[in-house]
Every structure is written in structure tokens, then in C-alpha cells.
Design an enzyme around this catalytic site. Structure first.
Site, short mmCIF file in Angstrom:
data_model
loop_
_atom_site.label_atom_id
_atom_site.label_comp_id
_atom_site.label_asym_id
_atom_site.label_seq_id
_atom_site.Cartn_x
_atom_site.Cartn_y
_atom_site.Cartn_z
N CYS A 38 0.83 -1.20 0.00
CA CYS A 38 0.00 0.00 0.00
C CYS A 38 0.87 1.26 0.00
O CYS A 38 1.45 1.61 -1.02
CB CYS A 38 -0.99 -0.04 1.16
SG CYS A 38 -2.40 1.05 0.92
N HIS B 175 -3.82 -5.38 0.66
CA HIS B 175 -3.26 -5.89 1.92
C HIS B 175 -3.35 -7.42 1.96
O HIS B 175 -4.41 -7.97 2.28
CB HIS B 175 -3.99 -5.28 3.11
CG HIS B 175 -3.71 -3.83 3.32
ND1 HIS B 175 -2.65 -3.38 4.07
CD2 HIS B 175 -4.32 -2.73 2.84
CE1 HIS B 175 -2.63 -2.06 4.07
NE2 HIS B 175 -3.63 -1.64 3.32
N GLU C 175 -2.08 -9.35 4.09
CA GLU C 175 -2.01 -9.85 5.46
C GLU C 175 -3.37 -10.02 6.12
O GLU C 175 -3.48 -10.72 7.13
CB GLU C 175 -1.13 -8.93 6.32
CG GLU C 175 -1.70 -7.53 6.59
CD GLU C 175 -1.41 -6.51 5.51
OE1 GLU C 175 -1.57 -5.31 5.79
OE2 GLU C 175 -1.03 -6.91 4.40
#
Length: 509
Positions: free
Chosen positions: A79, A167, A169
Site C-alpha cells: 500500500c 493488503h 495480510e
């Protein structure tokens, strides 16, 4: 030397989650503020740059010199990290109508890219960015796109440097763990050899070398962190570890006796010290939560120092500090604003002339439990809910008295035993009761009452960094409420806390 991945924190709420995912893949990693990067050495296999609440176009946006990294190791920008590298190399990053929040699908995927190996078309990813890369530098190539964002992922030609605007994660990125594994294993060539067993073996060897024949004193709390710390140190230095369990008068009902009993068969050198009156006297009339924490910390240090001094030639103080304590004590913009004092992070008073050893300070809570399992600690101890260092003092809102402690201990005992009896305890991360500084009108028999209100709190979490309230069954809550009101004199109303963290914290103070 343990190989590792560096994660540069630019202020994202997801930075700790990146670290958790890396650790899940048996690769050791460390989080460092973007403005406090450690010296490079051969153990560092790659770099991940986190997201950020800043725009790359903000005057005070995080600035990172990546020249040395990009020439020596793989780099992944997530990001903000991706936008920063694109902007610095001559690309254009702006706020635009193509910004994305929430779920999106990868409609174009360059399957030949090592980063995107085994990532299918239409893979769901999680976007959370206001800025968008509108133009990439000439030596960048796009390797993934969504319907609305052309540059969802890129690769820098001639380098092992990648950027993604989503993202991987977070849970909602369905193939996110695969992407992180691709970066760690295929691009960084990490061995994936960081396991609980390897941590135990390495830590024991390091502690033996570091501590030698020195004596170490450790304050036990009965919780998971201090228990695992004690067993690990005991494996390393045996009888040179002296454990002290202090009763501050703010423990759960019968906890002092039950915890000492649990430690009896573990081969630990433990002394129990009942200092309840000393703590309660020091807290008399104090209502401010931060002041309560500081008083408890001060008195604990005084009691602990008295006991440690009685042990001749102690050189070290062991603490059960874990990684979230360390992370929350550091800010990407300098010292963190104080949300609450961490009772196990910080310096010691000068009169305690002891060096500090913290063998668990690189582990998240779930990793501490896995290490405890590798050490053979009983599941009942490893499965215990976290309990705050200041104990019931921060669950009694307002001033502290023995009468209030007695009431809350009874309420808490009914709640916790109820969770266990109904098979709910292990599905809850942390639970407890809070005594509120308000009184409530009620009716008992034919009489009007004006008595205390208690709140019940139960949350689910993985590491305590974020948490959501648990949807306990209504019939269970009704049963517990009735038991509390019928059995605990002084309480006539029970409420249930349905706040998540953030914005609320797990504890009320």
C-alpha cells in the site's frame, strides 16, 4: 545467526498483522519504525514496507532511504510502501476516483511473476487506500490489476523489488498468505526454520551463555507469559532462577493459593509473598486509573526489592515482556502517547541495581503458548486467560477498598466458573467483570434497593492487539446474571459489554 525479515512500520494499523503472517510461515521477522532502521547485516533476507495513514504527497509523510536495501535484498512495498517507491522513482501517485476500500478481485494476474505464483484470476483481495498509483516509472511493470485500479501490483525490472496496493495480510485477501509465502520463500529464499522448538533450543543456549552462573529473580503472576518465561529460564539455569509470586490483594478469588499449588510440581523455585494490606493501604482513596497503575507498580517494586535483596548476589531481573508490549511502547513518530502504562515495559528504579533479561520479548501471545507447549507446560496453564498486571484495581472503577475487592472477586468467580462449566472458556480470549462507580435502583423481595452495578466483559482475539466482543448465548448470560444478583450481596444489576477494540480497549481502565 537467525535469518529474518525486516518490517518497516510507517504507521499502518495492519503492520503487526504482517508480522503475524510472516511468523505463521516459520520465518522470523522484526518490526522497526521507518525512522529507526537497524544496521544491515547478513541475517536480513528481505524488507517489507507497511502501509500508512499518510499520503505520499503529505509534507510530513514518512521518508525512507531505500537505495541500500534495493541493491542488496528483495523489497516488498504494501500500500503506502508501494506508492512511496513508485513516487520516488518518478511515477505519479494521487487521490483519485479510482481509490478502493474493501473487497476487490484481481482481474489481471501475471502468472509468470514469482510474487504471484499460484494466485488465481479473480482472487479476492482487500483494499484500503485513498491514493492510487496513476503512472508507474519506465522500469516498472504492472503484474496485477483490479477492475478499478490498473496498478494493483508491480515489479521493478532488474530488481527483486515489488509493490502491491492491497493488503495480503488481512483475512479478506483469500490468497494473501500464498503471496507472502511467495515473497519469503521464492524471492527471499528464507529457510522457514523458525519454530517453537528451534526458539526453545536457541533461547536456552543464549540464556546459558548470557547468564552463566548468575542468579536471576522473576516475578511470577500465574499468567501464561511469566509461566513460560519461568520454565524456559529454569531449563537454562535451574536453581539459579528464584521466582517470587506476590499477592497484591487484587487477584482473583483464591488465586494466590491455587497458583502456588499449580507451580508445586513444575520444579520451579517459587516463594509466595502475601502483601495484600500493603497494596490496599497505598491505594486508599485513589480513583485515577493511571495513578492506580503507578502506585501498584511502585509498591510491587518495593515488595519485590525486599524479597530480591534477601537472595544473596542476584544479578538479573527476568520479565515476561512479549512483543506487543514492545511494539505499543514505540511510535513511528517518536515516543508513543501514553494510552496506559505497561507494567512490564520500562526501566527499573536506580536502587534495584539489576540487569534485565526478557527471553519472550520477540513473541506474540499465541507464539508464547506454542513455545509453552514445546516446553511441556500443562494445557490448563497455557490456556489461562490473560489477566492485567494491576489486577482488579483497574476493574474497580473509582477508589479501591477491601469491600469492593470482595464483591468483584465473587462476581468474577461466578462468571469465570460459569464459562468453564458451559464449555465456553476456551473459545474466549479474555473475560472478567468490572465494578462500576454507579448505583442502581432495584427491588429485592418487598424492599427497594440501591446497590452496585457490574459489567461482564468477554472478548475474542489472537494477540490482544485487536479484539471483538464474544456473542455469548442469552441463556448463559441470564443464568450468570441471576447467580450474581442472588449470591453476591451488594449487587442488583448486571450488564454485558459489547464494545470492540478499537475503539474501546479490553480493560475499562
Amino acid at each position: 545467526m537467525q535469518e529474518k525479515i525486516l518490517i518497516l512500520d510507517c504507521g499502518s494499523q495492519y503492520t503487526q498483522l504482517i508480522a503475524r503472517r510472516v511468523r505463521e510461515l516459520n520465518v522470523y521477522c522484526e518490526i522497526h519504525p521507518y525512522n529507526a532502521i537497524p544496521a544491515l547485516d547478513s541475517s536480513i533476507k528481505g524488507l517489507i514496507i507497511s502501509g500508512s495513514p499518510f499520503s505520499v504527497n503529505d509534507l510530513d509523510a514518512p521518508q525512507i532511504d531505500l537505495s541500500e536495501f534495493r541493491s542488496k535484498m528483495p523489497v516488498l512495498g504494501v500500500c503506502y510502501g508501494a506508492q512511496y517507491m513508485a513516487s520516488k522513482d518518478g511515477g505519479r501517485v494521487e487521490a483519485s476516483e479510482t481509490r478502493e476500500y474493501g473487497r476487490a478481485k484481481l482481474e489481471e494476474v501475471e502468472s509468470a511473476s514469482p510474487l504471484l505464483k499460484d494466485i488465481p484470476l479473480n482472487s479476492q483481495v482487500w483494499m484500503s487506500h485513498g491514493d492510487t498509483i496513476l503512472k508507474i516509472p519506465e522500469n516498472f511493470e504492472i503484474v496485477a490489476s483490479t477492475k478499478d485500479v490498473r496498478v494493483a501490483a508491480y515489479h521493478v525490472q532488474g530488481e527483486d523489488t515489488y509493490g502491491i496496493q492491497f493488503h495480503p495480510e488481512v483475512y479478506h485477501s483469500k490468497d494473501g498468505l500464498q503471496l507472502i509465502a511467495n515473497f519469503l520463500v521464492d524471492i527471499c529464499a528464507c529457510k522457514q526454520d523458525w519454530t517453537p522448538v528451534s526458539f526453545v533450543e536457541d533461547s536456552i543456549a543464549q540464556m546459558r551463555q548470557k547468564l552463566g552462573n548468575d542468579k536471576v529473580v522473576l516475578g511470577l503472576s500465574g499468567g501464561v507469559d511469566s509461566t513460560v518465561t519461568a520454565v524456559l529460564l529454569s531449563e537454562a539455569i535451574g536453581e539459579n532462577l528464584h521466582c517470587i509470586f506476590v499477592n497484591n490483594g487484587l487477584l482473583r478469588k483464591n488465586e494466590f493459593e491455587s497458583v502456588l499449588d499449580q507451580y508445586k510440581d513444575m520444579g520451579l523455585n517459587v516463594k509466595g509473598v502475601d502483601s495484600s494490606k500493603r497494596f490496599l493501604d497505598a491505594l486508599a482513596g485513589v480513583s485515577d486509573p493511571e495513578q492506580k497503575r503507578k502506585i501498584i507498580g511502585r509498591v510491587f517494586i518495593e515488595v519485590f526489592d525486599d524479597e530480591a535483596t534477601a537472595i544473596q548476589d542476584v544479578k538479573w531481573l527476568a520479565q515476561g515482556t512479549i512483543y506487543p508490549d514492545v511494539i505499543e511502547s514505540v511510535s513511528v513518530k517518536g515516543p508513543s502517547a501514553t494510552i496506559k502504562s505497561h507494567h512490564n515495559v520500562g526501566g527499573l528504579p536506580d536502587f534495584m541495581k539489576l540487569k534485565v533479561v526478557e527471553p519472550m520479548n520477540t513473541l506474540f501471545k499465541d507464539e508464547v503458548r506454542r513455545v509453552g507447549n514445546a516446553l511441556g507446560i500443562h494445557p490448563d496453564l497455557l490456556g489461562r486467560h490473560p489477566f492485567p498486571g494491576p489486577g482488579l484495581a483497574i476493574r474497580i472503577l473509582g477508589d479501591i477498598s477491601q469491600a469492593k475487592v470482595d464483591i468483584l472477586q465473587e462476581v468474577d468467580a461466578i462468571f469465570i466458573s460459569g464459562l468453564k462449566e458451559h464449555g465456553l472458556y476456551d473459545s474466549v480470549w479474555q473475560a472478567g467483570a468490572i465494578l462500576l462507580p454507579v448505583q442502581s435502583v432495584g427491588v429485592m423481595g418487598d424492599e427497594r434497593t440501591y446497590e452496585q452495578v457490574v459489567a461482564l466483559r468477554a472478548v475474542e482475539s489472537t494477540d490482544g492487539m485487536t479484539a471483538d466482543w464474544v456473542h455469548l448465548p442469552y441463556n448463559f448470560l441470564a443464568e450468570i446474571s441471576n447467580k450474581i444478583i442472588n449470591r453476591v450481596k451488594g449487587v442488583n444489576r448486571v450488564v454485558y459489554d459489547i464494545s470492540s477494540k478499537p475503539p474501546a480497549t479490553i480493560e475499562w481502565e
